[in-house]
Design a protein around this motif. Structure first.
Motif, PDB file in Angstrom:
ATOM      1  N   ALA A  98       1.082  -1.570   0.468  1.00  0.00           N
ATOM      2  CA  ALA A  98      -0.234   0.279  -0.340  1.00  0.00           C
ATOM      3  C   ALA A  98       0.817   1.962  -0.131  1.00  0.00           C
ATOM      4  O   ALA A  98       0.629   1.893  -0.910  1.00  0.00           O
ATOM      5  N   THR A  99       2.457   1.546   1.033  1.00  0.00           N
ATOM      6  CA  THR A  99       3.268   2.533   0.628  1.00  0.00           C
ATOM      7  C   THR A  99       3.399   2.013  -0.366  1.00  0.00           C
ATOM      8  O   THR A  99       3.276   3.913  -1.023  1.00  0.00           O
ATOM      9  N   ALA A 100       3.753   1.702  -1.499  1.00  0.00           N
ATOM     10  CA  ALA A 100       4.380   1.600  -2.602  1.00  0.00           C
ATOM     11  C   ALA A 100       3.716   2.280  -3.548  1.00  0.00           C
ATOM     12  O   ALA A 100       4.421   2.981  -4.174  1.00  0.00           O
ATOM     13  N   ILE A 101       2.687   2.227  -3.478  1.00  0.00           N
ATOM     14  CA  ILE A 101       1.893   2.488  -4.356  1.00  0.00           C
ATOM     15  C   ILE A 101       0.978   3.138  -4.166  1.00  0.00           C
ATOM     16  O   ILE A 101       0.914   4.076  -4.982  1.00  0.00           O
ATOM     17  N   GLY A 102       1.098   4.061  -3.380  1.00  0.00           N
ATOM     18  CA  GLY A 102       0.551   5.555  -2.522  1.00  0.00           C
ATOM     19  C   GLY A 102       1.564   6.247  -3.431  1.00  0.00           C
ATOM     20  O   GLY A 102       1.082   7.536  -3.703  1.00  0.00           O
ATOM     21  N   PHE A 103       2.593   5.992  -2.883  1.00  0.00           N
ATOM     22  CA  PHE A 103       3.648   6.624  -2.991  1.00  0.00           C
ATOM     23  C   PHE A 103       3.366   7.736  -4.960  1.00  0.00           C
ATOM     24  O   PHE A 103       3.325   8.434  -5.052  1.00  0.00           O
ATOM     25  N   PRO A 104       2.781   6.927  -6.201  1.00  0.00           N
ATOM     26  CA  PRO A 104       3.136   7.329  -7.496  1.00  0.00           C
ATOM     27  C   PRO A 104       1.992   7.646  -7.671  1.00  0.00           C
ATOM     28  O   PRO A 104       1.102   8.897  -7.943  1.00  0.00           O
ATOM     29  N   MET A 105       0.436   7.095  -6.641  1.00  0.00           N
ATOM     30  CA  MET A 105      -0.934   8.258  -7.044  1.00  0.00           C
ATOM     31  C   MET A 105      -0.320   9.243  -5.721  1.00  0.00           C
ATOM     32  O   MET A 105      -1.616  10.293  -6.602  1.00  0.00           O
ATOM     33  N   ALA A 106      -0.011   9.707  -5.577  1.00  0.00           N
ATOM     34  CA  ALA A 106       0.043  11.072  -4.605  1.00  0.00           C
ATOM     35  C   ALA A 106       0.715  12.047  -5.342  1.00  0.00           C
ATOM     36  O   ALA A 106       0.483  12.936  -5.388  1.00  0.00           O
ATOM     37  N   VAL A 107       1.100  11.701  -6.227  1.00  0.00           N
ATOM     38  CA  VAL A 107       1.807  12.363  -7.823  1.00  0.00           C
ATOM     39  C   VAL A 107       1.336  12.539  -8.963  1.00  0.00           C
ATOM     40  O   VAL A 107       0.980  13.108  -9.205  1.00  0.00           O
ATOM     41  N   ILE A 108       0.251  11.792  -9.308  1.00  0.00           N
ATOM     42  CA  ILE A 108      -0.148  11.064 -10.539  1.00  0.00           C
ATOM     43  C   ILE A 108      -1.189  11.751 -10.780  1.00  0.00           C
ATOM     44  O   ILE A 108      -1.792  13.101 -10.998  1.00  0.00           O
TER      45      ILE A 108
END
Lengths: 299, 269
Positions: free
Chosen positions: B75-85
């Motif tokens: 969840a943490t790993a996926i959250g990072f690109p989501m927070a940018v895109i």
């Protein structure tokens, strides 16, 4: 019908549109003529609510544009054919219009056919369109809602001669069917061949307004004589004014019949004599553009 | 004679018998949703959400130590690109009308800018929540597959409440992007502003908090980024909700309202 009433738009101290009033009637093509920067586009943007007016108002069939429930069904608008997302296909741009207006899907293909864009052209992205193709697409988007009024800003820009002829026929037919067409141009000839009524604007003000036949009416004569100076004197004695025109000719406010009689009485042989069709409008237009055109200074 | 008749009939054709109906909001929303996907750049931006989530999941399986193959890591790993895109999606949905000049058509077909911007906000919200759910699903698949490969135990250590907090946090990030798009109405400008807002501003406030006690004491009530922290940490208490609300009002709602007023008065060229 489009009614513009005492419209004014100022930007700080600059007045782009200065107290403009006119009516574009149904069943007629109204040409909005003026040099670049005269205020044509600003006026048109105000009409469709993209630019707020400083004072005055514009209405379409008696209502303000913003009060139209589904404007695309009543007014077709083309202000700038290049103002489209370069990454959308022509077909997609028409589909967005078709969806927004709530029209049947077949309208998209009908319009593509109407403006002679082939299916393969329609599936190309607008980035790869020539200006002429963009104009055709813009016309298609303006017509898709089958409106009664068309507002087109410089629609002939970028069209080839065949395209201009096509556009002229299309707009003529539209007006003949009872529609109202308002189109702008900075080219006198373009307006002359297409419009029934002409509104001339310069520096934000209306400088002439009337039917084409009124404005282009034989106001005076063009005359070429072996001795222009002698003819000019004779005309002055007869109470007519004359000005040198284009290589030794004279332009006078006297009618050709009077000019002929004056020349006969004065014994000045004429080389050419004709009614000055449209020369008045052309001169007025050149005067208007002289201020803004660098070529004017040298002439 | 027949020609005259034909002309007369055509004139009649132009006289509408029914007055058109007002364009329903659902239709504007549907069109705005379509506009999110119908360009190559828009399509890949949206596809990027799924692609980046899958790549992040793959990276966790490949590089994370076996002991850390838990859902939280995914969840943490996926959250990072989501927070940018997601903020980029929010920004571009608004600014492209100005930068690409499509607003000329959009706002003449619907001459009520508030309705168009409102429809865009609904679309952005739907995209944000859907993307987060999709990303959470991809992470869950990654968790199942990853632990099966390594033979370690399957650990679901993120609660539904925690997941909801993360979704809300990322949706707020998108809302910030949307707000900046409305306020600035220019794609490059709004994107730069977003990075100032989300990267530079927190650095400054952190430094300020370290050096100024009065600010450190009140930071949660003043700093929107700081107040969002609890959303990503799993539990939010009543006071923290209040802090989130107060900071969101000043840093998100107020500038958005200001931008909306400006949009309605501005000139579309």
């Amino acid at each position: 019908m489009i009614t513009v009433d005492a419209l004014t738009k100022t930007y700080g101290g600059f007045t782009a549109v200065d107290d403009i009033s006119f009516t574009a009637r149904s069943g007629r093509v109204t040409g909005f003529l003026g040099p670049n920067g005269a205020g044509k586009s600003t006026t048109m943007r105000i009409m469709v609510g993209l630019t707020p007016a400083t004072s005055g108002s514009a209405s379409i069939s008696g209502r303000a544009f913003a009060d139209l429930p589904n404007p695309g069904l009543e007014v077709g608008v083309l202000l700038d054919a290049s103002a489209q997302h370069a990454g959308r296909t022509g077909r997609e741009i028409l589909t967005i219009a078709q969806r927004t207006m709530g029209l049947p899907r077949r309208r998209v293909d009908e319009m593509l056919e109407r403006v002679s864009l082939t299916p393969s052209e329609a599936d190309r992205r607008v980035r790869n369109y020539s200006l002429g193709m963009r104009q055709r697409l813009g016309i298609a988007a303006a017509l898709i809602g089958d409106p009664e009024v068309l507002i087109l800003d410089e629609p002939a820009n970028g069209l080839d001669p065949a395209g201009i002829r096509w556009m002229r026929d299309l707009l003529r037919d539209f007006a003949r069917d009872g529609g109202t067409v308002l189109l702008s141009s900075h080219l006198l000839h373009e307006i002359e061949v297409i419009a029934d009524d002409i509104v001339v604007i310069g520096n934000g003000r209306i400088v002439a307004h009337g039917t084409k036949s009124e404005l282009l009416a034989a106001s005076g004569a063009l005359v070429r004589a072996a001795d222009p100076a002698a003819l000019a004197r004779a005309l002055e004695v007869a109470g007519a004014t004359s000005t040198p025109y284009d290589g030794g000719a004279l332009r006078t406010d006297a009618e050709p019949a009077l000019v002929g009689r004056v020349a006969l009485n004065a014994g000045v042989p004429l080389l050419e004599l004709r009614a000055a069709d449209g020369a008045g409008l052309e001169e007025m237009f050149l005067e208007l553009t002289a201020d803004t055109q660098r070529e004017g200074a040298a002439a | 004679m027949t020609a005259t008749l034909a002309v007369e009939q055509q004139r009649v054709r132009r006289t509408r018998t029914t007055t058109p109906k007002r364009i329903p909001t659902t239709r504007i929303v549907a069109v705005e949703m379509r506009k999110m996907f119908d360009t190559r750049s828009g399509f890949w931006l949206m596809a990027g959400i799924g692609i980046l989530a899958t790549l992040a999941t793959g990276a966790v399986i490949l590089f994370a130590p076996d002991s850390e193959l838990t859902y939280e890591t995914f969840a943490t790993a996926i959250g990072f690109p989501m927070a940018v895109i997601l903020p980029m999606v929010g920004i571009l949905s608004v600014t492209s009308e100005w930068t690409q000049r499509t607003g000329l058509s959009t706002f003449t077909m619907v001459p009520h800018r508030g309705r168009v911007i409102g429809a865009k906000a609904i679309v952005a919200l739907v995209v944000a929540v859907t993307s987060m759910l999709l990303a959470a699903g991809i992470g869950a698949i990654g968790n199942v597959v990853g632990t099966a490969i390594t033979g370690t135990d399957l650990v679901w250590n993120v609660s539904v409440a925690e997941l909801a907090g993360i979704i809300l946090g990322n949706t707020l990030g998108m809302a910030v992007g949307f707000m900046l798009g409305v306020l600035i109405r220019n794609s490059p400008g709004a994107i730069v502003a977003y990075f100032v807002y989300s990267l530079l501003l927190p650095t400054i406030t952190t430094l300020l908090a370290q050096s100024q006690d009065w600010f450190a004491d009140r930071q949660a009530w003043l700093d929107f980024n700081y107040a969002q922290g609890p959303l990503f940490e799993g539990s939010v208490n009543g006071e923290q909700w209040a802090q989130l609300g107060v900071t969101a009002f000043f840093w998100l709602v107020l500038p958005l309202a200001f931008g909306l007023v400006a949009i309605r008065r501005s000139e579309v060229k």
